[in-house]
Design a protein around this motif. Structure first.
Motif, mmCIF file in Angstrom:
data_model
loop_
_atom_site.group_PDB
_atom_site.id
_atom_site.type_symbol
_atom_site.label_atom_id
_atom_site.label_comp_id
_atom_site.label_asym_id
_atom_site.label_seq_id
_atom_site.Cartn_x
_atom_site.Cartn_y
_atom_site.Cartn_z
ATOM 1 N N GLU A 9 0.792 -1.314 -0.080
ATOM 2 C CA GLU A 9 0.008 -0.090 0.062
ATOM 3 C C GLU A 9 0.736 1.215 -0.035
ATOM 4 N N TYR A 10 1.961 1.218 0.647
ATOM 5 C CA TYR A 10 2.972 2.308 0.750
ATOM 6 C C TYR A 10 3.570 2.759 -0.594
ATOM 7 N N GLU A 54 0.930 4.243 -3.012
ATOM 8 C CA GLU A 54 0.650 5.619 -2.576
ATOM 9 C C GLU A 54 1.899 6.357 -3.214
ATOM 10 N N TRP A 88 -2.146 -0.991 -8.278
ATOM 11 C CA TRP A 88 -3.514 -1.595 -8.387
ATOM 12 C C TRP A 88 -4.291 -1.229 -9.628
ATOM 13 N N ARG A 98 -10.225 -2.750 -8.655
ATOM 14 C CA ARG A 98 -9.343 -2.516 -7.491
ATOM 15 C C ARG A 98 -9.890 -3.159 -6.275
ATOM 16 N N ARG A 107 -7.856 -5.952 -4.012
ATOM 17 C CA ARG A 107 -7.635 -5.766 -2.639
ATOM 18 C C ARG A 107 -8.415 -6.943 -1.704
#
Length: 210
Positions: A73-74, A77, A85, A92, A96
Protein backbone atom coordinates in the motif's frame (compact mmCIF):
# COMPACT_ATOMS: atom_id res chain seq x y z
CA UNK A 1 13.52 8.29 -2.68
CA UNK A 2 15.96 5.91 -1.01
CA UNK A 3 14.54 2.40 -0.56
CA UNK A 4 16.05 -0.65 1.14
CA UNK A 5 14.16 -3.92 1.44
CA UNK A 6 15.11 -6.22 4.32
CA UNK A 7 14.33 -9.80 3.31
CA UNK A 8 14.88 -13.41 4.29
CA UNK A 9 16.32 -16.24 2.19
CA UNK A 10 14.94 -16.04 -1.34
CA UNK A 11 14.47 -19.80 -1.36
CA UNK A 12 12.03 -19.76 1.54
CA UNK A 13 10.64 -16.30 2.29
CA UNK A 14 7.31 -15.98 0.49
CA UNK A 15 6.45 -12.68 2.16
CA UNK A 16 9.79 -11.21 1.17
CA UNK A 17 9.06 -12.24 -2.42
CA UNK A 18 5.72 -10.43 -2.32
CA UNK A 19 7.34 -7.20 -1.18
CA UNK A 20 10.15 -7.51 -3.73
CA UNK A 21 7.71 -8.02 -6.60
CA UNK A 22 5.73 -5.00 -5.41
CA UNK A 23 8.93 -2.95 -5.52
CA UNK A 24 9.74 -4.29 -8.98
CA UNK A 25 6.33 -3.08 -10.16
CA UNK A 26 7.27 0.49 -9.23
CA UNK A 27 10.34 0.46 -11.47
CA UNK A 28 12.25 2.32 -8.75
CA UNK A 29 15.80 1.37 -7.74
CA UNK A 30 16.23 -0.19 -4.32
CA UNK A 31 18.79 -2.00 -2.22
CA UNK A 32 18.39 -5.40 -0.55
CA UNK A 33 19.49 -6.44 2.90
CA UNK A 34 19.24 -10.22 3.17
CA UNK A 35 19.17 -11.96 6.54
CA UNK A 36 19.62 -15.73 6.61
CA UNK A 37 16.65 -17.51 8.14
CA UNK A 38 16.62 -20.46 10.56
CA UNK A 39 19.97 -19.50 12.09
CA UNK A 40 20.72 -19.04 15.82
CA UNK A 41 21.05 -15.28 15.39
CA UNK A 42 18.28 -14.76 12.82
CA UNK A 43 15.84 -13.05 15.17
CA UNK A 44 18.57 -10.84 16.64
CA UNK A 45 19.64 -9.78 13.16
CA UNK A 46 16.08 -9.02 12.04
CA UNK A 47 15.37 -7.04 15.22
CA UNK A 48 18.11 -4.62 14.16
CA UNK A 49 15.65 -3.45 11.52
CA UNK A 50 12.16 -4.71 12.34
CA UNK A 51 10.25 -4.25 15.62
CA UNK A 52 8.28 -7.43 14.91
CA UNK A 53 11.30 -9.65 14.40
CA UNK A 54 9.95 -10.61 10.98
CA UNK A 55 10.75 -9.90 7.36
CA UNK A 56 10.14 -8.15 5.06
CA UNK A 57 10.64 -4.56 6.12
CA UNK A 58 11.03 -1.55 3.84
CA UNK A 59 13.31 1.28 4.90
CA UNK A 60 12.23 4.49 3.18
CA UNK A 61 12.65 8.23 3.55
CA UNK A 62 9.47 8.11 5.62
CA UNK A 63 10.86 5.53 8.02
CA UNK A 64 10.34 1.79 8.35
CA UNK A 65 7.31 -0.01 6.92
CA UNK A 66 6.81 -3.64 7.90
CA UNK A 67 4.41 -6.34 6.70
CA UNK A 68 4.02 -7.09 3.01
CA UNK A 69 0.53 -5.63 2.73
CA UNK A 70 1.56 -2.35 4.36
CA UNK A 71 4.61 -2.19 2.09
CA UNK A 72 2.42 -2.78 -0.96
CA UNK A 73 0.00 0.00 0.00
CA UNK A 74 2.86 2.38 0.77
CA UNK A 75 4.40 1.78 -2.64
CA UNK A 76 1.05 2.20 -4.39
CA UNK A 77 0.60 5.58 -2.69
CA UNK A 78 4.21 6.67 -3.25
CA UNK A 79 4.34 5.79 -6.95
CA UNK A 80 0.82 6.27 -8.34
CA UNK A 81 2.07 6.46 -11.94
CA UNK A 82 3.17 2.83 -11.69
CA UNK A 83 -0.47 1.75 -11.22
CA UNK A 84 0.26 -1.07 -8.82
CA UNK A 85 -3.48 -1.57 -8.28
CA UNK A 86 -5.96 -1.89 -11.17
CA UNK A 87 -7.33 1.49 -12.13
CA UNK A 88 -11.06 0.67 -12.27
CA UNK A 89 -12.71 0.86 -8.86
CA UNK A 90 -14.48 -2.51 -9.15
CA UNK A 91 -11.28 -4.23 -10.30
CA UNK A 92 -9.30 -2.55 -7.56
CA UNK A 93 -11.82 -3.69 -4.95
CA UNK A 94 -11.52 -7.31 -6.12
CA UNK A 95 -7.71 -7.10 -6.22
CA UNK A 96 -7.60 -5.74 -2.68
CA UNK A 97 -10.01 -8.43 -1.49
CA UNK A 98 -7.88 -11.14 -3.09
CA UNK A 99 -4.68 -9.80 -1.52
CA UNK A 100 -6.33 -9.52 1.89
CA UNK A 101 -7.62 -13.09 1.64
CA UNK A 102 -4.10 -14.25 0.80
CA UNK A 103 -2.66 -12.21 3.63
CA UNK A 104 -4.94 -13.68 6.27
CA UNK A 105 -5.94 -17.08 4.90
CA UNK A 106 -4.85 -20.30 3.21
CA UNK A 107 -3.18 -21.54 6.39
CA UNK A 108 -3.30 -25.21 5.42
CA UNK A 109 -1.71 -24.51 2.05
CA UNK A 110 1.04 -22.52 3.74
CA UNK A 111 1.63 -25.20 6.36
CA UNK A 112 1.64 -28.31 4.17
CA UNK A 113 3.23 -26.78 1.06
CA UNK A 114 5.79 -24.30 2.41
CA UNK A 115 7.63 -22.22 -0.15
CA UNK A 116 10.92 -23.81 -1.18
CA UNK A 117 12.12 -22.70 -4.59
CA UNK A 118 14.72 -25.47 -4.66
CA UNK A 119 12.05 -28.16 -4.20
CA UNK A 120 10.59 -30.10 -7.13
CA UNK A 121 8.72 -33.15 -5.90
CA UNK A 122 5.08 -34.01 -5.34
CA UNK A 123 3.78 -34.80 -1.87
CA UNK A 124 2.73 -38.40 -1.35
CA UNK A 125 -0.66 -37.06 -0.28
CA UNK A 126 -1.99 -33.52 0.03
CA UNK A 127 -4.15 -33.18 3.17
CA UNK A 128 -7.83 -32.40 2.66
CA UNK A 129 -7.63 -28.91 4.19
CA UNK A 130 -4.75 -27.98 1.88
CA UNK A 131 -6.68 -29.31 -1.12
CA UNK A 132 -9.60 -27.11 -0.10
CA UNK A 133 -7.27 -24.11 -0.03
CA UNK A 134 -5.93 -25.01 -3.48
CA UNK A 135 -9.47 -25.23 -4.87
CA UNK A 136 -10.27 -21.81 -3.41
CA UNK A 137 -7.10 -20.32 -4.92
CA UNK A 138 -8.06 -21.68 -8.34
CA UNK A 139 -11.59 -20.30 -7.97
CA UNK A 140 -10.24 -16.90 -6.99
CA UNK A 141 -7.78 -16.78 -9.86
CA UNK A 142 -10.53 -17.76 -12.29
CA UNK A 143 -12.85 -15.04 -10.97
CA UNK A 144 -10.18 -12.35 -11.37
CA UNK A 145 -9.21 -13.53 -14.83
CA UNK A 146 -12.79 -13.84 -16.09
CA UNK A 147 -13.87 -10.43 -14.82
CA UNK A 148 -10.78 -8.33 -15.42
CA UNK A 149 -7.96 -10.37 -16.93
CA UNK A 150 -8.96 -10.66 -20.56
CA UNK A 151 -6.54 -7.92 -21.62
CA UNK A 152 -3.45 -9.93 -20.67
CA UNK A 153 -2.12 -13.05 -18.98
CA UNK A 154 -2.08 -11.77 -15.39
CA UNK A 155 -4.95 -11.77 -12.89
CA UNK A 156 -6.05 -8.29 -13.93
CA UNK A 157 -4.51 -8.29 -17.39
CA UNK A 158 -1.28 -6.44 -16.64
CA UNK A 159 0.94 -7.24 -13.62
CA UNK A 160 -0.36 -5.82 -10.35
CA UNK A 161 -0.05 -6.26 -6.61
CA UNK A 162 -2.47 -9.18 -6.87
CA UNK A 163 0.14 -11.06 -8.89
CA UNK A 164 2.85 -10.10 -6.41
CA UNK A 165 0.77 -11.64 -3.63
CA UNK A 166 -0.11 -14.84 -5.46
CA UNK A 167 3.27 -15.50 -7.11
CA UNK A 168 4.51 -17.47 -4.06
CA UNK A 169 1.37 -19.60 -4.27
CA UNK A 170 2.07 -20.32 -7.92
CA UNK A 171 5.60 -21.28 -6.88
CA UNK A 172 4.30 -23.67 -4.24
CA UNK A 173 1.97 -25.34 -6.71
CA UNK A 174 4.81 -25.78 -9.21
CA UNK A 175 7.32 -26.96 -6.58
CA UNK A 176 4.97 -29.65 -5.28
CA UNK A 177 3.79 -30.62 -8.79
CA UNK A 178 0.12 -30.04 -7.95
CA UNK A 179 -2.26 -31.01 -10.77
CA UNK A 180 -4.34 -27.94 -11.60
CA UNK A 181 -7.20 -26.92 -13.88
CA UNK A 182 -5.94 -25.69 -17.24
CA UNK A 183 -6.63 -22.03 -16.50
CA UNK A 184 -4.81 -22.15 -13.17
CA UNK A 185 -1.87 -23.98 -14.75
CA UNK A 186 -1.68 -21.29 -17.42
CA UNK A 187 -1.50 -18.63 -14.73
CA UNK A 188 1.34 -20.48 -12.97
CA UNK A 189 3.19 -20.44 -16.30
CA UNK A 190 2.55 -16.70 -16.57
CA UNK A 191 4.19 -16.13 -13.18
CA UNK A 192 7.19 -18.25 -14.19
CA UNK A 193 7.58 -16.15 -17.35
CA UNK A 194 7.39 -12.86 -15.41
CA UNK A 195 10.91 -11.32 -15.56
CA UNK A 196 10.68 -9.95 -12.01
CA UNK A 197 9.85 -13.41 -10.68
CA UNK A 198 12.50 -15.05 -12.86
CA UNK A 199 15.20 -12.80 -11.36
CA UNK A 200 14.18 -13.79 -7.84
CA UNK A 201 13.95 -17.47 -8.80
CA UNK A 202 17.43 -17.43 -10.35
CA UNK A 203 18.86 -15.82 -7.24
CA UNK A 204 17.16 -18.48 -5.11
CA UNK A 205 18.71 -21.26 -7.19
CA UNK A 206 22.14 -19.72 -6.65
CA UNK A 207 21.59 -19.07 -2.95
CA UNK A 208 23.97 -20.80 -0.54
CA UNK A 209 21.90 -21.71 2.49
CA UNK A 210 23.38 -22.09 5.95
Amino acid sequence: MSLTLVIGDKTYSSWSLRAALALELTGEPYAEQLIALYQPDTRTQILRYSPTGKVPLLISDDGAIWDSLAIAEYLAESFPAAQLWPQARDARALARSACAEMHSGFMALRSHLPMNLKHNQALVEIPADALADIRRVCELWAACRQRFGLGGAFLFGRPSLADAFFAPVAARLRSYQVVLPAEAQAYVETIYQWPAFQRWLQAAQEEQLG
